[in-house]
Design a protein around this motif. Structure first.
Motif, mmCIF file in Angstrom:
data_model
loop_
_atom_site.group_PDB
_atom_site.id
_atom_site.type_symbol
_atom_site.label_atom_id
_atom_site.label_comp_id
_atom_site.label_asym_id
_atom_site.label_seq_id
_atom_site.Cartn_x
_atom_site.Cartn_y
_atom_site.Cartn_z
ATOM 1 N N LEU A 382 -17.670 -28.951 -55.314
ATOM 2 C CA LEU A 382 -17.014 -27.666 -55.541
ATOM 3 C C LEU A 382 -15.806 -27.498 -54.618
ATOM 4 C CD1 LEU A 382 -20.041 -25.243 -56.027
ATOM 5 C CD2 LEU A 382 -18.350 -25.925 -57.734
ATOM 6 N N GLY A 383 -15.923 -27.951 -53.373
ATOM 7 C CA GLY A 383 -14.795 -27.855 -52.464
ATOM 8 C C GLY A 383 -13.608 -28.653 -52.951
ATOM 9 N N TRP A 384 -13.849 -29.891 -53.413
ATOM 10 C CA TRP A 384 -12.751 -30.708 -53.941
ATOM 11 C C TRP A 384 -12.103 -30.043 -55.141
ATOM 12 C CZ3 TRP A 384 -11.551 -32.986 -58.566
ATOM 13 C CH2 TRP A 384 -10.554 -33.969 -58.551
ATOM 14 N N TRP A 385 -12.938 -29.549 -56.054
ATOM 15 C CA TRP A 385 -12.401 -28.973 -57.283
ATOM 16 C C TRP A 385 -11.638 -27.683 -56.997
ATOM 17 C CZ3 TRP A 385 -11.800 -25.371 -60.985
ATOM 18 C CH2 TRP A 385 -11.429 -25.833 -62.248
ATOM 19 N N ILE A 386 -12.158 -26.832 -56.125
ATOM 20 C CA ILE A 386 -11.493 -25.567 -55.828
ATOM 21 C C ILE A 386 -10.164 -25.802 -55.131
ATOM 22 C CG2 ILE A 386 -11.640 -23.451 -54.459
ATOM 23 C CD1 ILE A 386 -14.655 -23.466 -55.004
ATOM 24 N N VAL A 387 -10.142 -26.709 -54.150
ATOM 25 C CA VAL A 387 -8.913 -26.940 -53.385
ATOM 26 C C VAL A 387 -7.825 -27.543 -54.261
ATOM 27 C CG1 VAL A 387 -7.905 -28.315 -51.517
ATOM 28 C CG2 VAL A 387 -10.052 -27.104 -51.159
ATOM 29 N N PHE A 388 -8.157 -28.552 -55.043
ATOM 30 C CA PHE A 388 -7.136 -29.290 -55.771
ATOM 31 C C PHE A 388 -6.854 -28.757 -57.171
ATOM 32 C CE2 PHE A 388 -8.548 -32.682 -52.779
ATOM 33 C CZ PHE A 388 -7.330 -32.841 -52.129
ATOM 34 N N ALA A 389 -7.793 -28.034 -57.775
ATOM 35 C CA ALA A 389 -7.579 -27.573 -59.153
ATOM 36 C C ALA A 389 -7.833 -26.083 -59.318
ATOM 37 C CB ALA A 389 -8.478 -28.362 -60.110
ATOM 38 N N VAL A 394 -5.593 -21.004 -60.659
ATOM 39 C CA VAL A 394 -5.552 -19.538 -60.681
ATOM 40 C C VAL A 394 -4.153 -19.044 -60.336
ATOM 41 C CG1 VAL A 394 -6.425 -17.476 -59.531
ATOM 42 C CG2 VAL A 394 -8.004 -19.281 -60.206
ATOM 43 N N PHE A 395 -3.514 -19.671 -59.342
ATOM 44 C CA PHE A 395 -2.146 -19.297 -58.986
ATOM 45 C C PHE A 395 -1.202 -19.471 -60.178
ATOM 46 C CE2 PHE A 395 2.010 -21.020 -57.678
ATOM 47 C CZ PHE A 395 2.538 -19.899 -57.047
ATOM 48 N N ALA A 397 -1.986 -19.513 -63.328
ATOM 49 C CA ALA A 397 -2.321 -18.569 -64.394
ATOM 50 C C ALA A 397 -1.800 -17.172 -64.100
ATOM 51 C CB ALA A 397 -3.840 -18.546 -64.584
ATOM 52 N N VAL A 398 -1.983 -16.712 -62.855
ATOM 53 C CA VAL A 398 -1.543 -15.365 -62.496
ATOM 54 C C VAL A 398 -0.034 -15.238 -62.562
ATOM 55 C CG1 VAL A 398 -1.501 -13.694 -60.596
ATOM 56 C CG2 VAL A 398 -3.596 -14.936 -61.120
ATOM 57 N N ARG A 399 0.678 -16.343 -62.313
ATOM 58 C CA ARG A 399 2.132 -16.303 -62.283
ATOM 59 C C ARG A 399 2.765 -16.216 -63.663
ATOM 60 N NH1 ARG A 399 6.172 -15.617 -58.928
ATOM 61 N NH2 ARG A 399 7.252 -17.437 -59.760
ATOM 62 N N GLN A 400 1.985 -16.374 -64.726
ATOM 63 C CA GLN A 400 2.564 -16.319 -66.058
ATOM 64 C C GLN A 400 3.063 -14.913 -66.372
ATOM 65 O OE1 GLN A 400 3.115 -19.246 -67.508
ATOM 66 N NE2 GLN A 400 2.135 -19.924 -65.612
ATOM 67 N N ALA A 401 4.075 -14.852 -67.233
ATOM 68 C CA ALA A 401 4.764 -13.584 -67.490
ATOM 69 C C ALA A 401 3.868 -12.569 -68.175
ATOM 70 C CB ALA A 401 6.014 -13.850 -68.336
ATOM 71 N N GLU A 402 3.021 -13.012 -69.102
ATOM 72 C CA GLU A 402 2.193 -12.093 -69.869
ATOM 73 C C GLU A 402 0.884 -11.851 -69.132
ATOM 74 O OE1 GLU A 402 1.675 -13.540 -73.767
ATOM 75 O OE2 GLU A 402 3.789 -14.018 -74.064
ATOM 76 N N LEU A 409 -6.269 -17.288 -68.750
ATOM 77 C CA LEU A 409 -6.231 -18.569 -68.059
ATOM 78 C C LEU A 409 -7.060 -18.542 -66.776
ATOM 79 C CD1 LEU A 409 -2.500 -19.505 -68.624
ATOM 80 C CD2 LEU A 409 -4.491 -20.455 -69.762
ATOM 81 N N VAL A 410 -7.047 -17.393 -66.076
ATOM 82 C CA VAL A 410 -7.895 -17.262 -64.887
ATOM 83 C C VAL A 410 -9.364 -17.397 -65.271
ATOM 84 C CG1 VAL A 410 -8.692 -15.664 -63.126
ATOM 85 C CG2 VAL A 410 -6.259 -15.922 -63.529
ATOM 86 N N ALA A 411 -9.749 -16.736 -66.365
ATOM 87 C CA ALA A 411 -11.134 -16.833 -66.826
ATOM 88 C C ALA A 411 -11.487 -18.270 -67.196
ATOM 89 C CB ALA A 411 -11.357 -15.901 -68.023
ATOM 90 N N ALA A 412 -10.545 -18.976 -67.860
ATOM 91 C CA ALA A 412 -10.797 -20.365 -68.233
ATOM 92 C C ALA A 412 -10.944 -21.243 -67.006
ATOM 93 C CB ALA A 412 -9.668 -20.877 -69.121
ATOM 94 N N ALA A 413 -10.077 -21.038 -66.010
ATOM 95 C CA ALA A 413 -10.166 -21.830 -64.778
ATOM 96 C C ALA A 413 -11.483 -21.575 -64.059
ATOM 97 C CB ALA A 413 -8.984 -21.514 -63.864
ATOM 98 N N THR A 414 -11.894 -20.307 -63.999
ATOM 99 C CA THR A 414 -13.159 -19.979 -63.344
ATOM 100 C C THR A 414 -14.340 -20.598 -64.079
ATOM 101 O OG1 THR A 414 -12.192 -17.886 -62.617
ATOM 102 C CG2 THR A 414 -14.584 -18.084 -62.518
#
Length: 425
Positions: A382-389, A394-395, A397-402, A409-414
């Protein structure tokens, strides 16, 4: 033995070892990429081009990471190192293997262009010019995969050979000299860099530089004003210059194979294991009694599989670039990057449970419970996946205009994060 003779014997060995014809894998991968591009073409020509670009970046990223395995991390490397073969034939045979892998990757991404060739005309670039731009893009990355990254890989090995006395350290596995070297104080209080990290970091850095430069001029593929011809030409020119320089110093190749083979045996031992990083100490403090086996897993994974961190850094970079650039169609990039990280996580989860990371008979003699061991492996995964992906995903996904798209995308990443953690259990 001459280069021609060694290349002929290498090809004969590969034909006998491989059961599938050489064109099967590129055809299958290219067909999958073509299906992905055809599905995205319903959203327009630009969306199809973006899908192809994302698939091509992943394909060449894998090809870049595979280069060290064509050069010195090979099953026959110890045997070749013991034979009376000069460095030039060894290097030429390695370059031929890298060129073959690059050609297969280029063929696969070229097959993925078929839906674009069949798509209706439209956009700033039509027809043959559109396909020619995509082929030029693929060709530049193919040249880098065949020439630049192999040259950097050999250069990294030469640095290890001449700069860190890898062979001496590796052959002192059970003696005091190796421990004295490991315990020698270093200026600034920092432990010496691991040779394994150098072997993986320099090729990974070159691959990241090439892919980042190519992604930066990607708008040119569909008619943008990016200076792509100059950038792609520079990548090809630097690749040719790098391989010429590598062949000029090819005499070191025999020593490279010998020392890296010895270093590979050292990576199975417990010498010069670096202390936990700040992130690893933080995770260890959160998992209680599982901290001890977690620190063991973290140290050995960092040393034994440096490519896991090179690939993770590449995924991290792609997701951060997507978040900063905010492309009009981020779906292909996010899907491919996060999906690749989740899939590779399955590979790492398996490696956590196999030697040399986990020795079940030895672990059974230690005061460690099975629950603590399982929790430690889950925490590392989990540490590897959270740090690298997860975090950069999440960053991005949140940065998208819509806002709606960002939340999805945040939900999909989570969700992918949770699935990866469950599979790593």
């Amino acid at each position: 033995m001459t280069s021609r003779e060694l290349i002929r014997w290498s090809r004969l060995h590969e034909r006998r070892a491989h059961r599938l014809p050489a064109l099967v894998v590129p055809a299958v991968v290219g067909g999958l990429l073509a299906a992905w591009v055809a599905w995205r073409s319903s959203a327009g020509l630009a969306a199809a081009s973006h899908a192809w670009l994302a698939g091509a970046v992943v394909a060449y990223g894998v090809a870049f990471l595979r280069v060290p395995f064509h050069v010195y991390w090979r099953a026959d490397a110890p045997l070749l190192a013991q034979l009376p073969i000069e460095g030039r034939p060894l290097l030429d045979a390695a370059l031929v293997r890298c060129a073959g892998a690059a050609a297969a990757t280029t063929l696969a991404v070229a097959i993925g262009l078929v839906p674009l060739a069949l798509a209706p005309a439209g956009g700033a670039v039509d027809g043959a010019a559109l396909i020619a731009r995509h082929l030029a893009f693929a060709g530049a990355l193919g040249v880098a995969s065949a020439l630049l990254v192999p040259a950097v890989t050999v250069g990294a090995a030469a640095m290890v050979v001449h700069g860190s006395a890898a062979l001496h350290t590796a052959t002192a596995l059970a003696g005091a000299p190796a421990r004295e070297v490991a315990a020698r104080p270093v200026e600034g209080g920092q432990a010496p860099a691991s040779p394994s990290a150098i072997l993986g970091a320099l090729p990974g850095f070159a691959a990241t530089f090439v892919l980042a430069g190519a992604i930066a001029v990607a708008p040119w593929l569909v008619g943008g004003d990016a200076p792509a011809p100059a950038v792609l030409g520079a990548i090809a020119a630097v690749s040719v210059a790098a391989v010429i320089a590598a062949r000029a110093g090819a005499s070191v190749m025999a020593q490279v194979l010998r020392d890296v083979s010895a270093l590979d045996r050292q990576r199975l031992a417990t010498l010069e294991i670096q202390p936990p990083t700040a992130i690893e100490r933080l995770i260890g403090g959160l998992i209680g009694a599982a901290a001890l086996p977690y620190h063991k897993d973290a140290r050995l994974m960092r040393r034994r599989f440096p490519m896991a961190f090179a690939l993770g850094a590449m995924v991290f970079l792609v997701l951060v670039i997507v978040g900063l650039v905010r492309p009009d169609d981020p779906t292909p990039w996010l899907t491919v990057a996060i999906g690749a990280a989740a899939s590779y996580g399955l590979v790492l989860a398996g490696r956590l449970r196999r030697p040399p990371i986990e020795l079940e008979r030895l672990s059974a003699t230690l005061p460690l419970t099975a629950t603590a061991s399982a929790r430690a492996k889950r925490a590392w995964m989990l540490g590897w996946w959270i740090v690298f992906a997860g975090a950069p995903g999440v960053f991005a996904a949140v940065r998208q205009a819509e806002p709606g798209r960002g939340l999805v995308l945040v939900a999909a990443a989570t969700l992918l994060m949770i699935v990866a953690g469950a599979l790593a259990h």
